[in-house]
Design an enzyme around this catalytic site. Sequence first.
Site, PDB file in Angstrom:
ATOM      1  N   GLY A 100     -32.778  -5.231 -50.657  1.00  0.00           N
ATOM      2  CA  GLY A 100     -33.892  -5.014 -49.939  1.00  0.00           C
ATOM      3  C   GLY A 100     -34.982  -3.986 -50.595  1.00  0.00           C
ATOM      4  CB  ALA A 150     -38.379  -4.695 -47.837  1.00  0.00           C
ATOM      5  CB  ALA A 151     -37.089  -0.016 -49.850  1.00  0.00           C
ATOM      6  N   GLY A 173     -33.414  -4.961 -57.214  1.00  0.00           N
ATOM      7  CA  GLY A 173     -33.082  -6.539 -57.674  1.00  0.00           C
ATOM      8  C   GLY A 173     -31.570  -6.712 -57.317  1.00  0.00           C
ATOM      9  CB  ALA A 174     -28.570  -5.339 -56.633  1.00  0.00           C
ATOM     10  N   GLY A 175     -30.363  -7.562 -54.300  1.00  0.00           N
ATOM     11  CA  GLY A 175     -30.573  -7.929 -53.187  1.00  0.00           C
ATOM     12  C   GLY A 175     -30.179  -6.961 -51.987  1.00  0.00           C
ATOM     13  N   PRO A 219     -29.635   0.465 -56.882  1.00  0.00           N
ATOM     14  CG  PRO A 219     -28.021  -1.099 -57.125  1.00  0.00           C
ATOM     15  CD  PRO A 219     -28.214   0.207 -56.491  1.00  0.00           C
ATOM     16  CG  ASP A 257     -35.440  -7.958 -46.461  1.00  0.00           C
ATOM     17  OD1 ASP A 257     -34.722  -8.312 -45.708  1.00  0.00           O
ATOM     18  OD2 ASP A 257     -35.394  -8.113 -47.764  1.00  0.00           O
TER      19      ASP A 257
END
Length: 336
Positions: free
Chosen positions: A116, A119-120, A112-114, A110, A161
């Site tokens: 990262g 960054a990926a 925007g679920a924190g 998902p 991240d």
Amino acid sequence: MKVVASAPGKITLYGEHAVVYGEPALVASIDKRVYVTCIPRSDGRFRISALNLHVPGVIVTYSRDGEIILETDYGRVLSALSYINEGLRITSEYIGERRGADIIVESSMPVGAGLGTSAAVTVATIAAYAKALGYDLKREEIAKLAWETEKKVQGIASPMDTSISTFGGVMYIRYSGSNVHMERVKIGSEIPLVIGYVEREAKTKDLVQRVYSLKQKYPHIVEAIIKTIGSIVEEARKALYEGDLVRAGELMNINHGLLDALGVSTKKLNELVYAARAMGALGSKLSGAGGGGSMIALVLRERVQDVSSAIRILGGKVIDTAIGGKGLVYESVERS
Ligand code: PMV
């Protein structure tokens, strides 16, 4: 050349936010990834498709006067796209060549679920674009360009991240100036985690800014909290090395309390964190920037079902993933 590169998401075991101010953090990649396909174009234009980044309809972005213009169906610039845009610009500048490309982004986690994802996306975009143009960048170079991209987009960012997404594994990381120190964490036993997430209410950039403002207002108090989080990380590293999960759990609880004190938790995240403990987790905390997003709980096998159910009952989602996934991978490189 057509190149597909992928990079993993991450969870922060201990130390988010404090890491921005030079304290260490313990961070782990997960086995969920973002895949970026890059196919160079001959007309100098960029076309970015990111269908599963919560973007309804295809996003087409064209360069005008050498700039990439990002447009959605709603005329909004989505945050994931600003990382792609900036990553492409910084990479072009670094390799000294600017060619247009089709960029296709897909995510198995998902967004925007924190976890990262930004960054990926950044790491995989930079790697795929450079490779497709025929440049073999070292991992260190990719991590550095990705960090520069995050700093540009977010204003303030640690290399946490982008480094974990490039190298993968479970890492102890801290930085000073442009110097990044990273060590693989030796663990005495498996780290059994349940990862939950809720909708994000605020962006990383705003949460980092919130901590910064609080630090400006109450420097002595906030600096002490940040230093204490650094001490928790050192202590947790020892606990994980010794396989002492009870201590590792307690340290998560303390870490969460301090993140809450910094103002980055939410009512919903706190509910999930406390429910996990009530259901037998050894410890739990928010993971990442906060403002919603993810939380982790250290849970022995026999309590996993109870903790997972509690998270779901409270409206959170549980993500089924293992930690320590591979860093950047070139999935395919085809001559076209
Ligand atoms: O938003 P996330 O989950 O990628 O986490 C950001 C981590 C922070 O420590 C809050 C910021 C940073 O740059 O390290």
